[in-house]
Design an enzyme around this catalytic site. Sequence first.
Site, mmCIF file in Angstrom:
data_model
loop_
_atom_site.group_PDB
_atom_site.id
_atom_site.type_symbol
_atom_site.label_atom_id
_atom_site.label_comp_id
_atom_site.label_asym_id
_atom_site.label_seq_id
_atom_site.Cartn_x
_atom_site.Cartn_y
_atom_site.Cartn_z
ATOM 1 N N ASP A 22 0.863 -1.162 0.000
ATOM 2 C CA ASP A 22 0.000 0.000 0.000
ATOM 3 C C ASP A 22 0.914 1.231 0.000
ATOM 4 O OD1 ASP A 22 -2.473 1.522 0.433
ATOM 5 O OD2 ASP A 22 -1.648 1.863 2.433
ATOM 6 N N ASP A 24 -0.240 5.076 0.861
ATOM 7 C CA ASP A 24 -0.542 6.077 1.882
ATOM 8 C C ASP A 24 -0.583 5.439 3.265
ATOM 9 O OD1 ASP A 24 -1.023 8.405 0.129
ATOM 10 O OD2 ASP A 24 -2.649 7.168 -0.636
#
Length: 227
Positions: A22, A24
């Site tokens: 991922d 953020d």
Amino acid sequence: MAPPLTSPSDAWSVECRGVLFDVDGTLVDSADAIRSAWRWLAETIGIDPEPIVAASVAARAQDLVDRFVPPDLQARALDLSREAGLAAAASVVALPGAAALLDALPTTAWGCVTSGREQIVTTRLRAAGLPIPSVFVTSEDVSRGKPDPEPYLRGAAVLDLDPADCLAFEDTTDGVASARGAGMPVVAVVGTFEADALAAAGATSLVHDLRCLSVDATDGLLRVTAR
């Protein structure tokens, strides 16, 4: 697969053939930028900012707009969300240890799986001084976002690997559920969510800081170790 852990400080080691991150909250610190962008959008179109801001950090823009914005304002909201996201990207910084971890991985063995849109997320990565991966699954590439397993299944397919041969890195409960649903072990980065919530979502390993990690790459096999 790493054994279940009771503390983010425990040592562990995982073998895999590919790593999916991922972005953020996992590689970059963008929470304030995301919340600021969605608050500005809500105030601009005249809706209550609090619900959409609270949900903004771990969701696709399309899902946020569908859920919180009246139908007659949705097209404008999507346009404004892109504008706001790009404007806020300059304030994004890399999380400690992210650059060294990515540098230790073979470029063909890792990618990103994000709920963000490609233009905004690549802008954030560049602002943070991190590389843009060749394997990049964004919100525009899937019909169902996290916690559905579709994003991580697509990431494994683009890496040309069985999902069980991939290791995911996530910071949200929806992201952990997505990767686990795809059949991957998950390293959860504690911060956006507490350790207990991430473990309850299915995380197989926990870390507070990417600087505790090292990578050994030999003949296509990766060993990621936390100390």
